[in-house]
Design an enzyme around this catalytic site. Structure first.
Site, PDB file in Angstrom:
ATOM      1  N   HIS A 131      42.676  48.230  32.459  1.00  0.00           N
ATOM      2  CA  HIS A 131      42.768  47.511  33.734  1.00  0.00           C
ATOM      3  C   HIS A 131      43.045  46.036  33.473  1.00  0.00           C
ATOM      4  O   HIS A 131      42.879  45.542  32.364  1.00  0.00           O
ATOM      5  CB  HIS A 131      41.462  47.640  34.535  1.00  0.00           C
ATOM      6  N   LYS A 162      38.881  42.707  36.239  1.00  0.00           N
ATOM      7  CA  LYS A 162      38.008  43.830  36.618  1.00  0.00           C
ATOM      8  C   LYS A 162      36.619  43.648  36.032  1.00  0.00           C
ATOM      9  O   LYS A 162      36.462  43.393  34.848  1.00  0.00           O
ATOM     10  CB  LYS A 162      38.615  45.168  36.168  1.00  0.00           C
TER      11      LYS A 162
HETATM   12  P1  NAD Z   1      38.567  41.520  44.102  1.00  0.00           P
HETATM   13  O1  NAD Z   1      37.659  40.829  43.150  1.00  0.00           O
HETATM   14  O2  NAD Z   1      39.966  41.056  44.247  1.00  0.00           O
HETATM   15  O3  NAD Z   1      37.927  41.515  45.565  1.00  0.00           O
HETATM   16  C1  NAD Z   1      36.567  41.739  45.820  1.00  0.00           C
HETATM   17  C2  NAD Z   1      36.249  41.117  47.160  1.00  0.00           C
HETATM   18  O4  NAD Z   1      34.877  41.389  47.476  1.00  0.00           O
HETATM   19  C3  NAD Z   1      36.414  39.588  47.149  1.00  0.00           C
HETATM   20  O5  NAD Z   1      37.124  39.186  48.291  1.00  0.00           O
HETATM   21  C4  NAD Z   1      34.968  39.081  47.194  1.00  0.00           C
HETATM   22  O6  NAD Z   1      34.855  37.865  47.904  1.00  0.00           O
HETATM   23  C5  NAD Z   1      34.291  40.206  47.972  1.00  0.00           C
HETATM   24  N1  NAD Z   1      32.851  40.193  47.740  1.00  0.00           N
HETATM   25  C6  NAD Z   1      32.202  39.963  46.582  1.00  0.00           C
HETATM   26  N2  NAD Z   1      30.876  39.968  46.781  1.00  0.00           N
HETATM   27  C7  NAD Z   1      30.700  40.192  48.099  1.00  0.00           C
HETATM   28  C8  NAD Z   1      29.562  40.275  48.910  1.00  0.00           C
HETATM   29  N3  NAD Z   1      28.337  40.085  48.427  1.00  0.00           N
HETATM   30  N4  NAD Z   1      29.729  40.562  50.217  1.00  0.00           N
HETATM   31  C9  NAD Z   1      30.966  40.723  50.737  1.00  0.00           C
HETATM   32  N5  NAD Z   1      32.094  40.628  50.012  1.00  0.00           N
HETATM   33  C10 NAD Z   1      31.948  40.370  48.703  1.00  0.00           C
HETATM   34  O7  NAD Z   1      38.524  43.070  43.694  1.00  0.00           O
HETATM   35  P2  NAD Z   1      39.534  44.229  44.100  1.00  0.00           P
HETATM   36  O8  NAD Z   1      40.534  44.419  43.028  1.00  0.00           O
HETATM   37  O9  NAD Z   1      39.974  44.034  45.511  1.00  0.00           O
HETATM   38  O10 NAD Z   1      38.543  45.477  44.016  1.00  0.00           O
HETATM   39  C11 NAD Z   1      37.412  45.565  44.860  1.00  0.00           C
HETATM   40  C12 NAD Z   1      36.582  46.766  44.450  1.00  0.00           C
HETATM   41  O11 NAD Z   1      37.355  47.958  44.633  1.00  0.00           O
HETATM   42  C13 NAD Z   1      36.150  46.751  42.990  1.00  0.00           C
HETATM   43  O12 NAD Z   1      34.877  47.356  42.913  1.00  0.00           O
HETATM   44  C14 NAD Z   1      37.201  47.635  42.316  1.00  0.00           C
HETATM   45  O13 NAD Z   1      36.744  48.220  41.126  1.00  0.00           O
HETATM   46  C15 NAD Z   1      37.414  48.651  43.395  1.00  0.00           C
HETATM   47  N6  NAD Z   1      38.693  49.369  43.386  1.00  0.00           N
HETATM   48  C16 NAD Z   1      38.645  50.653  43.773  1.00  0.00           C
HETATM   49  C17 NAD Z   1      39.814  51.374  43.894  1.00  0.00           C
HETATM   50  C18 NAD Z   1      39.739  52.794  44.402  1.00  0.00           C
HETATM   51  O14 NAD Z   1      40.784  53.447  44.550  1.00  0.00           O
HETATM   52  N7  NAD Z   1      38.530  53.280  44.706  1.00  0.00           N
HETATM   53  C19 NAD Z   1      41.040  50.778  43.588  1.00  0.00           C
HETATM   54  C20 NAD Z   1      41.060  49.446  43.203  1.00  0.00           C
HETATM   55  C21 NAD Z   1      39.871  48.737  43.114  1.00  0.00           C
END
Ligand code: NAD
Length: 236
Positions: A147, A151
């Protein structure tokens, strides 16, 4: 057709922005609010009201909340859906055991769909891995996930899901994680025997596939009774 009224939790993140962009162009969705970790820079984006997590109880009514945040944001999002009796879709990974249990407890009251990966390819890969593990007793099973460098959790949620599928098939699983550049997500499940090796690989090159999968799940979930659902349920 009634539009699905969606709240995006984690709206400022990579996934939150992709979901916002795709849902805004889709006639089946009405984004009623965006939720960010801290006070939003603007109270309205694209005519959609923005709230901070502290204001989550003041959200307008919605059908489904889609959460792609971090484990520290997950509990408040789930609690808000239980309180309002609304469906919850989450792709947040790195959850601990208590958070997994709270998903199951919430499913007694609302429809809940959590998936470590919302792509169709990984849903198929999961069943292939289970079959391969069952058919190849005694072979080594290694999962290598790659990744982008931002991440946080490791091994990835998808690697752990694939690992559980392999364990269900009887394999003993080992994990390796690579963090490099801007890789969206790659998972190699390698079965190694004597003189031969089977490799099953999924490569995601565009995170829009996860966003589209989550939106598909949201539309599907809002018509379901309370319960715990998986991505595969929404694909049949
Ligand atoms: P990112 O870091 O770009 O975004 C995370 C967001 O969550 C940010 O905007 C941050 O401000 C917010 N956040 C953090 N703490 C918070 C809190 N306490 N309350 C509210 N919001 C909060 O990450 P991303 O790439 O967008 O990924 C987000 C999540 O999704 C991660 O856990 C990642 O592993 C997961 N993900 C899952 C899939 C899937 O298909 N299930 C795919 C991609 C990413």
């Amino acid at each position: 057709m009634n539009k699905t009224r969606v709240v995006i939790h984690g709206a400022n993140g990579r996934m939150g922005k992709a979901i916002h962009r795709i849902a805004a162009d889709h006639p089946g969705f009405d984004i009623v609010a965006l939720v960010t970790r801290s006070d939003p820079k603007s109270r309205v984006i694209d005519q959609i009201p923005c709230y901070s997590v502290r204001e989550i109880d003041a959200l307008p009514d919605f059908d489904v909340m889609i959460d792609f945040s971090l484990p520290e944001g997950f509990d408040a999002a789930l609690a808000a859906c239980v309180k309002k009796g609304r469906a919850f879709v989450s792709g947040t990974t790195g959850l601990d055991d208590a958070q997994r249990e709270s998903l199951s407890a919430a499913a007694n009251h609302i429809p809940v769909l959590w998936a470590s990966n919302f792509s169709m390819g990984v849903a198929v890969l999961e069943s292939l891995v289970m079959r391969a593990a069952a058919a190849l007793p005694g072979w080594n099973c290694d999962i290598v996930e790659s990744h982008h460098t931002q991440k946080k959790d490791s091994p990835s949620g998808t690697a752990l899901t694939l690992g559980r599928a392999a364990e269900t098939g009887g394999a003993d699983v080992h994990y390796a994680s690579l963090r490099a550049g801007d890789i969206v997500g790659e998972h190699l499940v390698q079965f190694t025997g004597m003189g031969e090796r089977l490799e099953l690989v999924h490569r995601a090159s565009d995170r829009d596939i996860f966003a589209r999968g989550a939106l598909h799940a949201a539309q599907w979930l809002q018509q379901r009774p309370a319960g715990r659902y998986a991505m595969a349920d929404s694909l049949v």
